[in-house]
Scaffold this motif. Sequence first.
Motif, PDB file in Angstrom:
ATOM      1  N   ALA A  14      -2.567  11.101  12.811  1.00 45.66           N
ATOM      2  CA  ALA A  14      -1.013  10.715  12.363  1.00 45.66           C
ATOM      3  C   ALA A  14      -1.109  11.449  11.011  1.00 45.66           C
ATOM      4  O   ALA A  14      -0.223  11.677  10.403  1.00 45.66           O
ATOM      5  N   GLU A  15      -2.175  11.250  10.055  1.00 42.66           N
ATOM      6  CA  GLU A  15      -2.270  11.195   9.135  1.00 42.66           C
ATOM      7  C   GLU A  15      -2.133  13.060   9.174  1.00 42.66           C
ATOM      8  O   GLU A  15      -2.137  13.428   8.285  1.00 42.66           O
ATOM      9  N   ARG A  16      -2.702  13.990   9.961  1.00 47.14           N
ATOM     10  CA  ARG A  16      -2.900  15.366  10.445  1.00 47.14           C
ATOM     11  C   ARG A  16      -1.815  15.935  10.895  1.00 47.14           C
ATOM     12  O   ARG A  16      -2.012  16.969  11.141  1.00 47.14           O
ATOM     13  N   GLN A  17      -0.945  15.071  11.134  1.00 47.11           N
ATOM     14  CA  GLN A  17       0.839  15.351  12.217  1.00 47.11           C
ATOM     15  C   GLN A  17       0.427  16.204  13.308  1.00 47.11           C
ATOM     16  O   GLN A  17       0.821  17.290  13.446  1.00 47.11           O
ATOM     17  N   MET A  18      -0.871  15.676  14.226  1.00 50.80           N
ATOM     18  CA  MET A  18      -1.365  15.536  15.313  1.00 50.80           C
ATOM     19  C   MET A  18      -0.600  15.479  16.574  1.00 50.80           C
ATOM     20  O   MET A  18      -1.403  15.413  17.502  1.00 50.80           O
ATOM     21  N   LEU A  19       0.533  14.323  15.984  1.00 54.13           N
ATOM     22  CA  LEU A  19       1.320  13.761  16.899  1.00 54.13           C
ATOM     23  C   LEU A  19       2.738  14.204  17.291  1.00 54.13           C
ATOM     24  O   LEU A  19       3.023  14.690  16.575  1.00 54.13           O
ATOM     25  N   ARG A  20       3.490  13.646  18.354  1.00 49.72           N
ATOM     26  CA  ARG A  20       5.046  13.590  18.443  1.00 49.72           C
ATOM     27  C   ARG A  20       5.324  12.325  18.826  1.00 49.72           C
ATOM     28  O   ARG A  20       5.045  11.662  19.523  1.00 49.72           O
ATOM     29  N   PRO A  21       6.450  12.222  18.131  1.00 54.84           N
ATOM     30  CA  PRO A  21       7.059  10.494  17.854  1.00 54.84           C
ATOM     31  C   PRO A  21       7.815  10.499  19.779  1.00 54.84           C
ATOM     32  O   PRO A  21       8.616  11.861  20.116  1.00 54.84           O
ATOM     33  N   SER A  22       7.734   9.546  20.729  1.00 53.76           N
ATOM     34  CA  SER A  22       8.575   9.344  21.229  1.00 53.76           C
ATOM     35  C   SER A  22      10.046   9.512  20.892  1.00 53.76           C
ATOM     36  O   SER A  22      10.141   9.043  20.039  1.00 53.76           O
ATOM     37  N   PHE A  23      10.993   9.268  21.891  1.00 54.30           N
ATOM     38  CA  PHE A  23      12.439   9.173  22.066  1.00 54.30           C
ATOM     39  C   PHE A  23      12.317   6.902  22.083  1.00 54.30           C
ATOM     40  O   PHE A  23      12.452   7.495  23.067  1.00 54.30           O
ATOM     41  N   VAL A  24      13.103   6.444  21.036  1.00 51.21           N
ATOM     42  CA  VAL A  24      13.303   5.363  20.898  1.00 51.21           C
ATOM     43  C   VAL A  24      15.038   5.516  20.236  1.00 51.21           C
ATOM     44  O   VAL A  24      14.986   5.596  19.407  1.00 51.21           O
ATOM     45  N   LEU A  55       0.580  -1.257   0.291  1.00 56.54           N
ATOM     46  CA  LEU A  55      -0.026   0.053  -0.409  1.00 56.54           C
ATOM     47  C   LEU A  55       1.061   1.708   0.147  1.00 56.54           C
ATOM     48  O   LEU A  55       0.203   2.364  -0.036  1.00 56.54           O
ATOM     49  N   GLY A  56       2.595   0.892  -0.227  1.00 56.52           N
ATOM     50  CA  GLY A  56       2.938   1.982   0.013  1.00 56.52           C
ATOM     51  C   GLY A  56       3.036   2.973   1.070  1.00 56.52           C
ATOM     52  O   GLY A  56       3.307   4.349   1.222  1.00 56.52           O
ATOM     53  N   VAL A  57       2.665   2.964   2.522  1.00 59.24           N
ATOM     54  CA  VAL A  57       2.768   3.365   3.399  1.00 59.24           C
ATOM     55  C   VAL A  57       4.109   3.939   4.470  1.00 59.24           C
ATOM     56  O   VAL A  57       5.211   3.282   4.028  1.00 59.24           O
ATOM     57  N   THR A  58       4.071   4.749   4.454  1.00 61.92           N
ATOM     58  CA  THR A  58       5.666   5.626   4.568  1.00 61.92           C
ATOM     59  C   THR A  58       5.287   5.725   6.282  1.00 61.92           C
ATOM     60  O   THR A  58       6.836   5.554   6.711  1.00 61.92           O
ATOM     61  N   ARG A  59       4.810   5.943   7.022  1.00 63.98           N
ATOM     62  CA  ARG A  59       5.130   5.908   8.304  1.00 63.98           C
ATOM     63  C   ARG A  59       4.243   5.466   9.330  1.00 63.98           C
ATOM     64  O   ARG A  59       2.860   5.193   8.978  1.00 63.98           O
ATOM     65  N   VAL A  60       4.125   4.166  10.164  1.00 64.25           N
ATOM     66  CA  VAL A  60       2.991   3.140  10.716  1.00 64.25           C
ATOM     67  C   VAL A  60       3.594   4.315  12.490  1.00 64.25           C
ATOM     68  O   VAL A  60       4.693   4.180  12.896  1.00 64.25           O
ATOM     69  N   VAL A  61       2.722   4.492  13.125  1.00 59.27           N
ATOM     70  CA  VAL A  61       2.120   4.583  14.567  1.00 59.27           C
ATOM     71  C   VAL A  61       1.966   4.110  15.350  1.00 59.27           C
ATOM     72  O   VAL A  61       0.615   3.113  14.803  1.00 59.27           O
ATOM     73  N   MET A  62       2.438   3.500  16.600  1.00 59.81           N
ATOM     74  CA  MET A  62       1.724   3.010  17.400  1.00 59.81           C
ATOM     75  C   MET A  62       1.776   3.813  19.094  1.00 59.81           C
ATOM     76  O   MET A  62       2.389   4.027  18.920  1.00 59.81           O
TER      77      MET A  62
END
Length: 422
Positions: A121-131, A64-71
């Motif tokens: 996630a698609e509207r960029q309303m999240l911040r990634p945690s530090f991994v 499906l060409g997914v570029t970003r996966v959020v969990m």
Amino acid sequence: MLEETQDSDQIIQRVAALDVGKAELTCCVRVPGQGGSGRRLQEVRTYPTMTRSLLVMADRLGELGVTRVVMEATSDYWRSLFYLLEAHGFEVWLVNARDVKHLPGRPKTDTLDAVWLCKLAERQMLRPSFVPPRPIRQLRDVTRYRADLVAARTAEKQRVEKLLEDAQIKLSVVASDIFGVSGRAMLAALIAGERDPKVLAQLARARMRAKLSLLEEAFTGHFSDQHAFLLAKMLGRVDALDADLAELDAKLAELITPFAHAVDRLDEIPGVGQLAAHLLVAELGADMTRFPTAGHLVSWAKFAPGVSESAGNPKGSGSTGHGNPYLARVLGEVAVAAGKTDTFLGERYRRIARRRGKRRAIVAVGRSILVIVWHLLSDPEAHFHDLGAGFYDTRIGPERAKRNHIRQLEALGYKVTLDPAA
């Protein structure tokens, strides 16, 4: 006056969100519709969390060409999934569950949670945690397990002391460390069946021999065979933990080799020894580009007071909140150690401890140490320079010190005047 902001309205075109559980997960994928209509296509599927099923899901996301996966950070179930998708080349984001609150008044299911997370996630309303990257993760696994074993060994030693107290053996009153050479020899003799206080006292070595009379008094108790049986088990456990810790230290020395330069730089900070530097690198990493400024690092570590305001009035206690417990532990130990030095950090700790208490002093000095760490690791040319214990004396002149003292007295209700004739 209108000011330009840094917000972006760009939508992530191909994004996936995962609602992770122990046995299965729900995957929601959103991609652009056909014909440029602006509509979005959505697919929601459930996968078992077994490796083969996760590989099937990864292949589907690639199709499906997914570029970003959020969990979400759900317990430890996210770890293996995160690493698997990361290895497949996806941009994987781990987000804090507090940032993904479901809207009230709507049903809550795994499917709806996955869809809601995907829309955020698609509207960029999240911040990634530090991994951290893989080498730092491996280092962190060893240092954290080592910290847990040290805590287990401390608990076992405390059980030994309680057992001796139960038998009215007051060895800990006379010896500062009952697990030293003299203490272990005496404990071994107790296990072997020796009960004579004079014989046990004669096992003292070096400076302990100056306390023979006190030791005889300390060993006058009612140590039984039951106590000997339990003491043998406890000391065996302590020795086993010591052996495990030695092996972990050897593994830690192997894993820390690529970061030896960072360790040496952090070792320059007052209160930071080699072991503390290892722990700091394991928890923070050696690459500070993840934190744009020192303030971002301090905020992530929860060593900065929270900001909450309503109607122009600050709310809450301004507490820092709960961050990484392993990082907080090592920073606390380093802050206390720095407080005993004749340096700027030591003077800062003592000044704040006198006025606000030791706990606030630890947080304040820990914050200063994090700022220093960020600068040392961000700039390879930077070197630690101690401002000196007399920094406050040169920075705060007599007049300013007088004004500060007057404000403190007035805050307590005293009326202060500088005019003797008044």
